[in-house]
Design a protein around this motif. Structure first.
Motif, PDB file in Angstrom:
ATOM      1  N   LYS A 209       0.828  -1.207   0.000  1.00  0.00           N
ATOM      2  CA  LYS A 209       0.000   0.000   0.000  1.00  0.00           C
ATOM      3  C   LYS A 209       0.864   1.259   0.000  1.00  0.00           C
ATOM      4  O   LYS A 209       0.576   2.227  -0.721  1.00  0.00           O
ATOM      5  N   MET A 210       1.930   1.268   0.799  1.00  0.00           N
ATOM      6  CA  MET A 210       2.800   2.438   0.850  1.00  0.00           C
ATOM      7  C   MET A 210       3.538   2.635  -0.473  1.00  0.00           C
ATOM      8  O   MET A 210       3.657   3.753  -0.967  1.00  0.00           O
ATOM      9  N   PHE A 211       4.018   1.538  -1.063  1.00  0.00           N
ATOM     10  CA  PHE A 211       4.731   1.633  -2.338  1.00  0.00           C
ATOM     11  C   PHE A 211       3.806   2.155  -3.433  1.00  0.00           C
ATOM     12  O   PHE A 211       4.171   3.059  -4.191  1.00  0.00           O
ATOM     13  N   GLU A 212       2.606   1.611  -3.530  1.00  0.00           N
ATOM     14  CA  GLU A 212       1.704   2.015  -4.613  1.00  0.00           C
ATOM     15  C   GLU A 212       1.180   3.431  -4.418  1.00  0.00           C
ATOM     16  O   GLU A 212       0.931   4.144  -5.399  1.00  0.00           O
ATOM     17  N   ALA A 213       1.032   3.858  -3.170  1.00  0.00           N
ATOM     18  CA  ALA A 213       0.620   5.242  -2.925  1.00  0.00           C
ATOM     19  C   ALA A 213       1.708   6.207  -3.404  1.00  0.00           C
ATOM     20  O   ALA A 213       1.420   7.238  -4.042  1.00  0.00           O
TER      21      ALA A 213
END
Length: 297
Positions: A209-213
């Motif tokens: 989630k952090m990477f894709e955000a």
């Protein structure tokens, strides 16, 4: 002088146990079977509380039941009371500082969680441990349902409603074979990542989630070719040359056969926490686990 009603008729543990079990099991009959009493007894406890406080606590939908918003707000405190009561009973029974008990633990990164769980088990063999590997989002769902006591989760901050301690702060990086063409580059730009075949954790993973955000902010749509449930599976495919992975730098070890390649993005910093419900912080087993974290830091 009249004695206030709340003192003359205090809440009983039997009522709270019945109420919590009905919500967690989803039916009066399942709650009765778990507690070991008759279904009418469970119904009497629940309806007695609703009548006394003139508040609906249980909502019915077909054959299943659930907590109303009024009860939902109280469930963490009810579960904390029951857990503390269980702790007290165990301590009195065994006549020692930390009686027999259990901890249900969910962890999203075994490299960070398992050494700490192992250290705790060595110090407290009387505590039964149930540990499950799950994505961060799934661990948080278990907290909401009262099915977990301790969680190892990844995110930017401690999730709302929980308390915890920071275990490690680490970069989110590309994991690749040492002979990958980009391995010698040092730092990758978002442009470098645009066409890379990526191996990622499942969509509920905190790291993903952090990477894709961050990728969205950079205007990049990652090319994820496969989502997997564990870092071990991702590392195996990286070694096979299937693609490169997204990982926390702290979870990559020498035995994985991968190297970490940083991404040129200051937002790709992940915090890994151990967390618990605020109302459960006084439970002896959780206090002991917190103490073991400090001694193995």
């Amino acid at each position: 002088m009249d004695v206030p009603n709340r003192i003359k008729n205090p809440l009983s543990l039997s009522q709270l146990r019945a109420l919590e079990a009905v919500v967690r099991r989803g039916s009066f009959s399942a709650a009765a079977k778990e507690i070991g009493v008759s279904q009418p007894s469970i119904s009497n406890h629940v309806h007695g509380l609703e009548n006394r406080f003139k508040t609906r606590l249980i909502a019915k939908s077909g054959y299943s039941v659930s907590a109303t918003p009024a009860l939902e707000a109280l469930l963490p405190k009810i579960r904390a009371i029951l857990a503390l009561t269980s702790d007290l009973e165990s301590e009195l029974l065994h006549q020692r500082e930390l009686g027999a008990g259990e901890l249900r633990i969910g962890y999203s990164t075994y490299q960070l969680a398992i050494p700490r769980i192992s250290a705790f088990m060595a110090r407290h063999p009387e505590i039964t441990i149930e540990a499950r590997a799950l994505a961060t989002s799934d661990i948080l769902d278990l907290f909401d349902n009262g099915d977990i006591d301790i969680g190892f989760v990844t995110g930017r901050e401690i999730p709302a409603g929980l308390q915890g301690e920071l275990l490690v702060q680490t970069r989110i990086v590309i994991a690749a074979r040492a002979d990958h063409p980009l391995a010698s580059k040092g730092t990758l730009s978002w442009k470098d990542l645009e066409t890379l075949p990526l191996l990622q954790r499942e969509s509920s993973s905190g790291t993903r989630k952090m990477f894709e955000a961050a990728a969205t902010v950079a205007g990049i749509k990652p090319k994820t070719i496969l989502a997997l449930g564990s870092w071990g599976s991702i590392a195996t495919l990286i070694r096979s040359g299937i693609g490169v992975g997204i990982a926390m730098e702290a979870e990559i070890t020498d035995r994985d056969g991968c190297v970490a390649i940083p991404i040129d993005s200051p937002s790709l910093i992940a915090n890994h926490y151990v967390v618990w419900q605020k109302d459960m912080s006084g439970v002896a087993a959780i206090e002991a686990f917190r103490a073991s974290l400090n001694s193995t830091a």
